[in-house]
Scaffold this motif. Sequence first.
Motif, PDB file in Angstrom:
ATOM      1  N   VAL A 477      42.525  50.278  29.665  1.00 23.23           N
ATOM      2  CA  VAL A 477      43.305  50.163  30.892  1.00 23.23           C
ATOM      3  C   VAL A 477      44.742  49.828  30.514  1.00 23.23           C
ATOM      4  O   VAL A 477      44.979  48.973  29.654  1.00 23.23           O
ATOM      5  CB  VAL A 477      42.729  49.049  31.801  1.00 23.23           C
ATOM      6  CG1 VAL A 477      43.558  48.908  33.063  1.00 23.23           C
ATOM      7  CG2 VAL A 477      41.272  49.333  32.139  1.00 23.23           C
ATOM      8  N   SER A 478      45.696  50.508  31.136  1.00 28.47           N
ATOM      9  CA  SER A 478      47.111  50.223  30.874  1.00 28.47           C
ATOM     10  C   SER A 478      47.866  50.452  32.170  1.00 28.47           C
ATOM     11  O   SER A 478      48.204  51.590  32.525  1.00 28.47           O
ATOM     12  CB  SER A 478      47.634  51.130  29.756  1.00 28.47           C
ATOM     13  OG  SER A 478      49.016  50.889  29.535  1.00 28.47           O
ATOM     14  N   CYS A 479      48.089  49.377  32.928  1.00 27.56           N
ATOM     15  CA  CYS A 479      48.694  49.535  34.250  1.00 27.56           C
ATOM     16  C   CYS A 479      49.289  48.222  34.722  1.00 27.56           C
ATOM     17  O   CYS A 479      49.177  47.195  34.045  1.00 27.56           O
ATOM     18  CB  CYS A 479      47.655  50.037  35.255  1.00 27.56           C
ATOM     19  SG  CYS A 479      46.329  48.864  35.556  1.00 27.56           S
ATOM     20  N   GLU A 480      49.876  48.246  35.895  1.00 26.51           N
ATOM     21  CA  GLU A 480      50.511  47.062  36.467  1.00 26.51           C
ATOM     22  C   GLU A 480      49.463  45.975  36.712  1.00 26.51           C
ATOM     23  O   GLU A 480      48.513  46.187  37.459  1.00 26.51           O
ATOM     24  CB  GLU A 480      51.201  47.423  37.783  1.00 26.51           C
ATOM     25  CG  GLU A 480      52.010  46.269  38.351  1.00 26.51           C
ATOM     26  CD  GLU A 480      52.386  46.494  39.815  1.00 26.51           C
ATOM     27  OE1 GLU A 480      53.089  45.641  40.357  1.00 26.51           O
ATOM     28  OE2 GLU A 480      51.973  47.509  40.400  1.00 26.51           O
ATOM     29  N   SER A 481      49.674  44.817  36.109  1.00 24.66           N
ATOM     30  CA  SER A 481      48.677  43.759  36.179  1.00 24.66           C
ATOM     31  C   SER A 481      48.590  43.176  37.578  1.00 24.66           C
ATOM     32  O   SER A 481      49.597  42.820  38.182  1.00 24.66           O
ATOM     33  CB  SER A 481      49.052  42.661  35.178  1.00 24.66           C
ATOM     34  OG  SER A 481      48.057  41.670  35.165  1.00 24.66           O
ATOM     35  N   GLY A 482      47.362  43.107  38.097  1.00 21.03           N
ATOM     36  CA  GLY A 482      47.117  42.451  39.378  1.00 21.03           C
ATOM     37  C   GLY A 482      47.289  43.331  40.594  1.00 21.03           C
ATOM     38  O   GLY A 482      46.982  42.897  41.711  1.00 21.03           O
ATOM     39  N   TYR A 483      47.781  44.580  40.401  1.00 22.03           N
ATOM     40  CA  TYR A 483      48.040  45.444  41.571  1.00 22.03           C
ATOM     41  C   TYR A 483      47.388  46.820  41.446  1.00 22.03           C
ATOM     42  O   TYR A 483      46.826  47.333  42.403  1.00 22.03           O
ATOM     43  CB  TYR A 483      49.539  45.589  41.813  1.00 22.03           C
ATOM     44  CG  TYR A 483      50.162  44.265  42.176  1.00 22.03           C
ATOM     45  CD1 TYR A 483      50.103  43.788  43.484  1.00 22.03           C
ATOM     46  CD2 TYR A 483      50.766  43.470  41.209  1.00 22.03           C
ATOM     47  CE1 TYR A 483      50.635  42.561  43.820  1.00 22.03           C
ATOM     48  CE2 TYR A 483      51.310  42.233  41.528  1.00 22.03           C
ATOM     49  CZ  TYR A 483      51.249  41.783  42.833  1.00 22.03           C
ATOM     50  OH  TYR A 483      51.762  40.577  43.168  1.00 22.03           O
ATOM     51  N   ASP A 484      47.516  47.437  40.260  1.00 26.34           N
ATOM     52  CA  ASP A 484      46.848  48.715  40.035  1.00 26.34           C
ATOM     53  C   ASP A 484      45.566  48.413  39.261  1.00 26.34           C
ATOM     54  O   ASP A 484      45.577  47.608  38.333  1.00 26.34           O
ATOM     55  CB  ASP A 484      47.743  49.659  39.229  1.00 26.34           C
ATOM     56  CG  ASP A 484      49.036  49.971  39.989  1.00 26.34           C
ATOM     57  OD1 ASP A 484      49.055  49.771  41.228  1.00 26.34           O
ATOM     58  OD2 ASP A 484      50.008  50.384  39.343  1.00 26.34           O
ATOM     59  N   PHE A 485      44.461  49.087  39.630  1.00 27.44           N
ATOM     60  CA  PHE A 485      43.165  48.670  39.096  1.00 27.44           C
ATOM     61  C   PHE A 485      42.308  49.826  38.597  1.00 27.44           C
ATOM     62  O   PHE A 485      42.297  50.904  39.189  1.00 27.44           O
ATOM     63  CB  PHE A 485      42.354  47.919  40.154  1.00 27.44           C
ATOM     64  CG  PHE A 485      42.780  46.489  40.312  1.00 27.44           C
ATOM     65  CD1 PHE A 485      42.276  45.510  39.474  1.00 27.44           C
ATOM     66  CD2 PHE A 485      43.716  46.138  41.280  1.00 27.44           C
ATOM     67  CE1 PHE A 485      42.675  44.192  39.602  1.00 27.44           C
ATOM     68  CE2 PHE A 485      44.129  44.821  41.407  1.00 27.44           C
ATOM     69  CZ  PHE A 485      43.609  43.853  40.573  1.00 27.44           C
ATOM     70  N   PHE A 486      41.592  49.555  37.514  1.00 28.62           N
ATOM     71  CA  PHE A 486      40.454  50.374  37.113  1.00 28.62           C
ATOM     72  C   PHE A 486      39.211  49.777  37.769  1.00 28.62           C
ATOM     73  O   PHE A 486      38.935  48.591  37.608  1.00 28.62           O
ATOM     74  CB  PHE A 486      40.305  50.375  35.591  1.00 28.62           C
ATOM     75  CG  PHE A 486      38.986  50.927  35.108  1.00 28.62           C
ATOM     76  CD1 PHE A 486      38.529  52.165  35.548  1.00 28.62           C
ATOM     77  CD2 PHE A 486      38.205  50.214  34.206  1.00 28.62           C
ATOM     78  CE1 PHE A 486      37.310  52.669  35.097  1.00 28.62           C
ATOM     79  CE2 PHE A 486      36.996  50.719  33.755  1.00 28.62           C
ATOM     80  CZ  PHE A 486      36.544  51.947  34.209  1.00 28.62           C
ATOM     81  N   ASN A 487      38.482  50.623  38.524  1.00 28.73           N
ATOM     82  CA  ASN A 487      37.229  50.198  39.142  1.00 28.73           C
ATOM     83  C   ASN A 487      36.108  51.067  38.606  1.00 28.73           C
ATOM     84  O   ASN A 487      36.247  52.284  38.518  1.00 28.73           O
ATOM     85  CB  ASN A 487      37.270  50.372  40.664  1.00 28.73           C
ATOM     86  CG  ASN A 487      38.345  49.518  41.307  1.00 28.73           C
ATOM     87  OD1 ASN A 487      38.525  48.365  40.929  1.00 28.73           O
ATOM     88  ND2 ASN A 487      39.069  50.091  42.255  1.00 28.73           N
ATOM     89  N   PHE A 488      34.996  50.443  38.263  1.00 27.65           N
ATOM     90  CA  PHE A 488      33.812  51.190  37.859  1.00 27.65           C
ATOM     91  C   PHE A 488      32.644  50.764  38.736  1.00 27.65           C
ATOM     92  O   PHE A 488      32.377  49.575  38.889  1.00 27.65           O
ATOM     93  CB  PHE A 488      33.487  50.939  36.382  1.00 27.65           C
ATOM     94  CG  PHE A 488      32.177  51.519  35.955  1.00 27.65           C
ATOM     95  CD1 PHE A 488      31.976  52.899  35.977  1.00 27.65           C
ATOM     96  CD2 PHE A 488      31.135  50.697  35.550  1.00 27.65           C
ATOM     97  CE1 PHE A 488      30.758  53.442  35.600  1.00 27.65           C
ATOM     98  CE2 PHE A 488      29.909  51.238  35.165  1.00 27.65           C
ATOM     99  CZ  PHE A 488      29.725  52.613  35.192  1.00 27.65           C
ATOM    100  N   HIS A 489      31.978  51.766  39.352  1.00 26.30           N
ATOM    101  CA  HIS A 489      30.854  51.496  40.253  1.00 26.30           C
ATOM    102  C   HIS A 489      29.579  52.118  39.700  1.00 26.30           C
ATOM    103  O   HIS A 489      29.607  53.201  39.122  1.00 26.30           O
ATOM    104  CB  HIS A 489      31.078  52.118  41.635  1.00 26.30           C
ATOM    105  CG  HIS A 489      32.284  51.621  42.363  1.00 26.30           C
ATOM    106  ND1 HIS A 489      33.545  52.139  42.156  1.00 26.30           N
ATOM    107  CD2 HIS A 489      32.414  50.664  43.318  1.00 26.30           C
ATOM    108  CE1 HIS A 489      34.403  51.520  42.955  1.00 26.30           C
ATOM    109  NE2 HIS A 489      33.747  50.614  43.667  1.00 26.30           N
ATOM    110  N   ILE A 490      28.470  51.444  39.933  1.00 25.56           N
ATOM    111  CA  ILE A 490      27.142  52.033  39.726  1.00 25.56           C
ATOM    112  C   ILE A 490      26.453  52.037  41.080  1.00 25.56           C
ATOM    113  O   ILE A 490      26.267  50.969  41.680  1.00 25.56           O
ATOM    114  CB  ILE A 490      26.311  51.225  38.714  1.00 25.56           C
ATOM    115  CG1 ILE A 490      27.009  51.190  37.356  1.00 25.56           C
ATOM    116  CG2 ILE A 490      24.904  51.820  38.595  1.00 25.56           C
ATOM    117  CD1 ILE A 490      26.329  50.289  36.336  1.00 25.56           C
TER     118      ILE A 490
END
Length: 663
Positions: A477-490
């Motif tokens: 993950v490489s993005c704006e901390s606390g605002y842009d997010f990687f989400n993974f769902h099962i």
Amino acid sequence: MAWLFVAVTPAAAQYRTYTEIGAFLRDVSIDHPEIARLHDLGLSEEGRHIRAIQITDNPDLEEDEPEFRYISTMHGDEWVGNEMCLFFIDLLTDNYGVDPDLTELVDEIDIWIVPLMNPDGYVYVQRENVNGVDLNRDFPDPYTSPENTTEGRAAETAVIMNWTFASSFTLSANMHTGALVVNYPFDNNPEGADVYTPTPDDDLFIYISEEYSQHNLPMWNSPAFYHGITNGAAWYHIDGGMQDWNYHYMGSNEVTLELSNIYIPPYSQIPTYWSQNRDSMLAYMATCLIGVRGIVTDATTGLPLAATVTVVNRDHEIYTDPDVGDYHRMLMPGTYDLHFEAEGYDPLTVTNVVVSSGEATRLDVALEPPPQIVSPNGGEMLTVGVATEVIWTGDPDAQFQVQYTSNYGDIAAVIDGFEDGELGPDYDTGGNQVWYVTSSQSHSGSYSARAGDIGDNQVSWMTRSVSGGDLSFWYRVSCESGYDFFNFHIDGDLEIHISGHGGWTYYSTTLPPGSHELRWEYDKDGSQSHYYDTVWIDDLEVTTDNTEWFDIVALTDPGVMSVEWVPLAASDDYKVRVRRVYDGGGYGAWDESDGTFSVEAGLIGDLNGDGVVDLSDLALLLAHYGWCEGDANYNPVTDIDDSGCTDLADLAGLLAHYGETYP
Ligand code: ZN
């Protein structure tokens, strides 16, 4: 309760020094040899002693008692708790044998008190240890420093960790100043966010925190904290705190006591602090006697076991003290199922354990060794249609379930490192931009999958269906901390929610049987793009075990230790297994045969397996002639061609081999 008056002696009308505290502890242990022991836990970075005093009846014996501790002044410039510990020691030792309630606490609890965890910081009047380490940020933490070892940690942290490893604490508290509140775990969460983060024992922690705060009126009436308590992370999260470590790793409950808004109040106020904290310290300590307690032993030898104890539907293990086998599971009143496990024994679940308020419910448990398969145990060569004995050992009073499989080790694996250079047909992708395969980053090989190049308030997702089994992949993950997010769902449940700029990270979990949808998603808020502004996935693996087990017998009669079994199909991948069925339907652990064995096609028509196709086989076939699957008289052995019925084709098959012998 009636207390002996504990006076501050005129000579000690100031905070006691490191040296005076050491002398005090030594004197107490000399004056009260029947209940007090001085222990040197280890040395600080500068070689000062970190000392504990143990106060209990029979201090030299391991007993069936909860272990409790107060630790103070891990921050060297927070000075109320150390004096409270010394007053508490005097209270317990001077009233032992005098006040019945206090005497009972000392008799029933193995009490440990460490007035100075950070003696160097105390001497220099600084928060950190002498190397500038904040000891309450230095403990193992599942999110920031997961290895539960002392390596790389401060000497003072290592001393407390090694002492804890060698003990079995049920409950503790660590004392600070700078606020007036009881702070209960968790102090941290996967996101490192300042949000309420309950443990599975949130009800219990609220109760024991209020047991402390309600006896301390300034704390109870705090304008800053309702009832003078707070969840740690709801206040502010910390990495590497001691209370989270105790709960996560050691199966022990701990809270953080903030005893004074002023870091070092004038000593003249210390008697007032003592009067505000005395009953709190006693009431809090007494809560280690609530819930369920007992001893876990080997059912055969009666010897104590190192076992884990879990409340069903509470994701939290506690551990027996292996010297005595005693456990102390603090719980609020209610009805619980308790699960016991020890290596080499059948697990056991005891249902409907009733916990009342007050004294703990006693539940002693004896664990049985599991049954063991004797035969077939690997390497045998059996014949289709020929009966064999499945034999096991175990408790002759028990009942068992026995199963076989003919496809042991049938493992299917999905492995995708995206090395084809493109997303295969198993993936779906969408959102404002699609995911694609890139050679700009990879965990291994040359390629990885990457989220689409989206802008503010946009999303890019990728999905794939997989079978149940062991799932793992790497992500970066490489993005704006606390605002842009990687989400993974099962299957729609959020499993990973992370932002910021980091390296490749491993994720793994076990999926239950059946089909599951995996969804990787990069989700941006309304402004700002930092770092690479994306997410990569690599080295996806799903390992599915397709081994199918079938009952040979679902429930034996008591005393039955073998069962006749006729294998019906050829395969090199047979195995059998057995487990105990407990009264009430609980199961023990499976014991499998050590290796696989083979079943080969025998002589067609030799239905009774005596090595020759003769009149007795013909008679057997005719006895089941015309019966089909589902009929009471159907026999799979006489259904030679597995058509579902014993019919003319089977009769013809037998007659074609009539008179042949085997092998
Ligand atoms: Zn502190």
